[in-house]
Design an enzyme around this catalytic site. Structure first.
Site, PDB file in Angstrom:
ATOM      1  N   TYR A 128       0.849  -1.200   0.000  1.00 16.82           N
ATOM      2  CA  TYR A 128       0.000   0.000   0.000  1.00 16.82           C
ATOM      3  C   TYR A 128       0.889   1.256   0.000  1.00 16.82           C
ATOM      4  CZ  TYR A 128      -4.104  -2.776   1.645  1.00 16.82           C
ATOM      5  OH  TYR A 128      -5.128  -3.667   1.777  1.00 16.82           O
ATOM      6  N   SER A 129       1.731   1.384   1.043  1.00 20.01           N
ATOM      7  CA  SER A 129       2.446   2.650   1.276  1.00 20.01           C
ATOM      8  C   SER A 129       3.453   2.970   0.182  1.00 20.01           C
ATOM      9  CB  SER A 129       3.204   2.592   2.612  1.00 20.01           C
ATOM     10  OG  SER A 129       2.333   2.248   3.638  1.00 20.01           O
ATOM     11  N   SER A 161       6.430  -4.978   4.569  1.00 21.82           N
ATOM     12  CA  SER A 161       6.855  -5.979   5.560  1.00 21.82           C
ATOM     13  C   SER A 161       6.894  -7.352   4.905  1.00 21.82           C
ATOM     14  CB  SER A 161       5.878  -6.027   6.739  1.00 21.82           C
ATOM     15  OG  SER A 161       5.863  -4.791   7.389  1.00 21.82           O
ATOM     16  N   GLU A 244     -12.202 -10.596  14.801  1.00 24.88           N
ATOM     17  CA  GLU A 244     -11.722 -10.011  16.057  1.00 24.88           C
ATOM     18  C   GLU A 244     -10.671  -8.930  15.777  1.00 24.88           C
ATOM     19  OE1 GLU A 244      -9.724  -9.130  19.397  1.00 24.88           O
ATOM     20  OE2 GLU A 244      -8.581 -10.605  18.264  1.00 24.88           O
ATOM     21  N   THR A 368      -0.845   5.750  12.494  1.00 31.16           N
ATOM     22  CA  THR A 368      -0.042   6.437  13.520  1.00 31.16           C
ATOM     23  C   THR A 368      -0.920   6.865  14.709  1.00 31.16           C
ATOM     24  OG1 THR A 368      -0.394   8.676  12.658  1.00 31.16           O
ATOM     25  CG2 THR A 368       1.419   7.418  11.681  1.00 31.16           C
ATOM     26  N   GLU A 370      -1.267   9.799  15.845  1.00 30.87           N
ATOM     27  CA  GLU A 370      -2.020  11.026  15.527  1.00 30.87           C
ATOM     28  C   GLU A 370      -3.322  10.669  14.797  1.00 30.87           C
ATOM     29  OE1 GLU A 370       1.259  10.651  15.027  1.00 30.87           O
ATOM     30  OE2 GLU A 370       1.976  12.037  16.551  1.00 30.87           O
TER      31      GLU A 370
HETATM   32  C1  LIG Z   1       6.919  -1.614  11.246  1.00 27.74           C
HETATM   33  C2  LIG Z   1       6.138  -1.113  10.064  1.00 27.74           C
HETATM   34  C3  LIG Z   1       5.635  -2.014   9.152  1.00 27.74           C
HETATM   35  C4  LIG Z   1       4.913  -1.554   8.043  1.00 27.74           C
HETATM   36  N1  LIG Z   1       4.471  -2.463   7.125  1.00 27.74           N
HETATM   37  C5  LIG Z   1       3.824  -2.028   6.015  1.00 27.74           C
HETATM   38  C6  LIG Z   1       3.420  -2.959   5.004  1.00 27.74           C
HETATM   39  O1  LIG Z   1       3.631  -4.161   5.129  1.00 27.74           O
HETATM   40  N2  LIG Z   1       2.824  -2.475   3.898  1.00 27.74           N
HETATM   41  C7  LIG Z   1       2.560  -1.151   3.721  1.00 27.74           C
HETATM   42  O2  LIG Z   1       1.987  -0.791   2.695  1.00 27.74           O
HETATM   43  N3  LIG Z   1       2.944  -0.229   4.654  1.00 27.74           N
HETATM   44  C8  LIG Z   1       3.563  -0.658   5.788  1.00 27.74           C
HETATM   45  N4  LIG Z   1       3.981   0.258   6.740  1.00 27.74           N
HETATM   46  C9  LIG Z   1       3.756   1.681   6.489  1.00 27.74           C
HETATM   47  C10 LIG Z   1       2.725   2.321   7.402  1.00 27.74           C
HETATM   48  O3  LIG Z   1       1.432   1.948   7.035  1.00 27.74           O
HETATM   49  C11 LIG Z   1       2.951   3.837   7.323  1.00 27.74           C
HETATM   50  O4  LIG Z   1       4.228   4.093   7.850  1.00 27.74           O
HETATM   51  C12 LIG Z   1       1.924   4.606   8.095  1.00 27.74           C
HETATM   52  O5  LIG Z   1       0.659   4.501   7.481  1.00 27.74           O
HETATM   53  C13 LIG Z   1       2.304   6.099   8.202  1.00 27.74           C
HETATM   54  O6  LIG Z   1       2.578   6.624   6.944  1.00 27.74           O
HETATM   55  P1  LIG Z   1       3.950   7.411   6.668  1.00 27.74           P
HETATM   56  O7  LIG Z   1       5.093   6.590   7.186  1.00 27.74           O
HETATM   57  O8  LIG Z   1       3.953   7.782   5.231  1.00 27.74           O
HETATM   58  O9  LIG Z   1       3.881   8.706   7.563  1.00 27.74           O
HETATM   59  P2  LIG Z   1       3.037  10.020   7.242  1.00 27.74           P
HETATM   60  O10 LIG Z   1       1.628   9.646   6.916  1.00 27.74           O
HETATM   61  O11 LIG Z   1       3.788  10.840   6.255  1.00 27.74           O
HETATM   62  O12 LIG Z   1       3.044  10.722   8.644  1.00 27.74           O
HETATM   63  C14 LIG Z   1       4.122  11.555   9.106  1.00 27.74           C
HETATM   64  C15 LIG Z   1       3.662  12.216  10.387  1.00 27.74           C
HETATM   65  O13 LIG Z   1       2.533  13.073  10.103  1.00 27.74           O
HETATM   66  C16 LIG Z   1       1.441  12.722  10.927  1.00 27.74           C
HETATM   67  N5  LIG Z   1       0.180  12.856  10.201  1.00 27.74           N
HETATM   68  C17 LIG Z   1      -0.083  12.438   8.946  1.00 27.74           C
HETATM   69  N6  LIG Z   1      -1.368  12.698   8.616  1.00 27.74           N
HETATM   70  C18 LIG Z   1      -1.936  13.277   9.705  1.00 27.74           C
HETATM   71  C19 LIG Z   1      -3.249  13.757  10.008  1.00 27.74           C
HETATM   72  N7  LIG Z   1      -4.228  13.675   9.108  1.00 27.74           N
HETATM   73  N8  LIG Z   1      -3.470  14.262  11.244  1.00 27.74           N
HETATM   74  C20 LIG Z   1      -2.471  14.342  12.166  1.00 27.74           C
HETATM   75  N9  LIG Z   1      -1.196  13.915  11.933  1.00 27.74           N
HETATM   76  C21 LIG Z   1      -0.938  13.377  10.729  1.00 27.74           C
HETATM   77  C22 LIG Z   1       1.669  11.260  11.279  1.00 27.74           C
HETATM   78  O14 LIG Z   1       0.990  10.896  12.472  1.00 27.74           O
HETATM   79  C23 LIG Z   1       3.177  11.213  11.439  1.00 27.74           C
HETATM   80  O15 LIG Z   1       3.566  11.657  12.706  1.00 27.74           O
HETATM   81  C24 LIG Z   1       4.688  -0.164   7.858  1.00 27.74           C
HETATM   82  C25 LIG Z   1       5.202   0.742   8.782  1.00 27.74           C
HETATM   83  C26 LIG Z   1       5.929   0.284   9.864  1.00 27.74           C
HETATM   84  C27 LIG Z   1       6.471   1.289  10.830  1.00 27.74           C
END
Ligand SMILES: Cc1cc2nc3c(=O)[nH]c(=O)nc-3n(C[C@H](O)[C@H](O)[C@H](O)COP(=O)(O)OP(=O)(O)OC[C@H]3O[C@@H](n4cnc5c(N)ncnc54)[C@H](O)[C@@H]3O)c2cc1C
Length: 386
Positions: A128-129, A161, A244, A368, A370
């Site tokens: 997804y990401s 992951s 669940e 996250t 937030e």
């Molecule tokens: C251990 C781990 C495993 C993962 N595994 C996968 C996987 O298998 N497949 C996959 O697709 N992704 C995976 N991810 C990605 C994960 O889904 C994203 O890291 C997560 O959704 C946050 O997106 P970002 O890292 O782009 O941060 P961003 O969305 O860019 O966020 C950056 C900061 O801005 C804040 N922020 C963003 N939007 C808002 C809002 N609307 N209101 C307030 N604050 C906000 C966030 O809280 C954060 O502090 C994984 C992440 C981790 C850490």
């Protein structure tokens, strides 16, 4: 009032504990280092195959798809015991690929993929990401363009992951760049060994290889591997099956870690003597684990009553992930300087550093803190959107 599970749940718990002690080494004797990808793959899938043989792997699924149609309480007990034992049960095929196929898949897709998922024949990863799309997932840019009977995929995913171990990928890609961003996304299944797929490791802060970057260069995916309707992928991603989702895993894992820290403090009184406040810290953490466990039980109980938890599940995720960081920090406080030692030091007491560093990502993965607070504020407290 007496909080207790019924007899069926308690005897299931006993059965699970017997199974775990027969199939997994005690946690203190487990070597967390794998000798390569094959070793990690075989350990995880081997354990899941044993679960599958007992019809526990897909126990939440309906019977017609090879599941056991288990009650929410039985699922809760399973998730709690497996997380307490740190058993390798994470499986994205079970969590959302299979459920999506049940809802939106063609008969051919169901016949081909569902039995293999139930039997733990394939490792699935989720793509997804992207570098520019995480919390705002609908901003994803990876393109899928129709070409005859195939789609051609170009773009980049990140934080995938288990991508380096996976046989199959579950992908969200943009099929209509001109539509509003939520309306031009489609779901695909693809073979991770397809030509044009490049997987690059991302080594995390704890020096572990869990996630990856995945690049697509003209990757051909048959149109028969589109899941659901083209351009409706955003709506298919939020699979609404009634499984669940209490978040009990954080609290069960947290309970185990707190118990291990207490044992350590008992065994090495000098550690506690060096830092008087540690008793209070450990007591706080033990209390938090109990509070969190009841937050999770609340979510599962709502589901058992046919209610749909929403902000309640966010509260459990938020509290569980932040609690796991506090537990990891308490462990570092208990161990003092020795907490920094990694596996290669003969002076290491336990490997606390890996847990401490790994806990950092808990408040980012799967939404996250937030984002969870936003859900609690708007849907739980009825506050206006910012
Ligand atoms: C251990 C781990 C495993 C993962 N595994 C996968 C996987 O298998 N497949 C996959 O697709 N992704 C995976 N991810 C990605 C994960 O889904 C994203 O890291 C997560 O959704 C946050 O997106 P970002 O890292 O782009 O941060 P961003 O969305 O860019 O966020 C950056 C900061 O801005 C804040 N922020 C963003 N939007 C808002 C809002 N609307 N209101 C307030 N604050 C906000 C966030 O809280 C954060 O502090 C994984 C992440 C981790 C850490």
């Amino acid at each position: 009032m007496r909080f207790a599970f019924d007899q069926d749940a308690e005897s299931f718990r006993d059965e699970l504990r017997d199974f775990i002690s027969a199939e997994l080494p005690p946690i203190d004797e487990r070597d967390n280092e794998f000798e390569g990808l094959e070793d990690e793959y075989n350990y995880t899938m081997g354990f899941q195959k044993k679960l599958s043989e007992r019809n526990w792997l897909a126990m939440a699924w309906p019977k017609e798809y090879g599941g056991a149609g288990a009650s929410h309480m039985r699922q809760l007990v399973f998730n709690e015991e497996m997380a307490y034992a740190a058993a390798p049960v994470g499986n994205m095929g079970i969590a959302w690929v299979g459920p999506s196929l049940m809802l939106y898949g063609t008969e051919e897709q169901k016949t081909k993929f569902i039995p293999r998922i139930v039997q733990a024949d394939d490792w699935w990863c989720t793509l997804y990401s992207e570098p520019g799309a995480g919390s705002d997932l609908a901003a994803l840019q990876t393109r899928a363009v129709k070409d005859g009977d195939d789609y051609i995929i170009n773009g980049q995913k990140i934080w995938t992951s288990g991508g380096h171990l996976a046989d199959w990928g579950w992908l969200a890609a943009r099929t209509d760049p001109d539509a509003p961003k939520h309306k031009g996304i489609t779901m695909f299944m693809f073979d991770m060994k397809s030509p044009g797929v490049t997987i690059r490791p991302l080594i995390n802060i704890a020096d572990r290889h869990g996630f990856n970057e995945v690049f697509f260069e003209d990757v051909r995916v048959p149109a028969s591997q589109v899941v659901g309707e083209v351009n409706r992928g955003w709506y298919h991603m939020a699979v609404a099956l009634d499984f669940e989702r209490s978040g009990i895993q954080s609290f069960a894992g947290g309970r185990r870690t707190v118990e291990r820290l207490v044992q350590l403090a008992r065994k090495h009184p000098a550690l506690v003597g060096a830092r008087e406040t540690i008793r209070h810290e450990l007591a706080e953490r033990a209390l938090e684990v109990n509070v969190g466990t009841f937050l999770a039980y609340r979510v599962a109980t709502m589901q058992a009553k046919g209610l749909v938890p929403n902000h309640e599940a966010s509260a459990s995720k938020l509290f569980g992930s932040e609690m796991s960081q506090r537990i990891a920090l308490t462990g570092m406080h208990l161990l003092g300087m020795a907490g920094q030692l990694r596996d290669d030091s003969r002076h290491q007491v336990i490997d606390q550093a890996t847990g401490y560093l790994s806990a950092v990502s808990a408040t980012v993965a799967a939404g996250t803190s937030e984002i969870q607070r936003g859900i609690i504020a708007t849907r739980g407290l009825g506050l206006p959107r910012g």
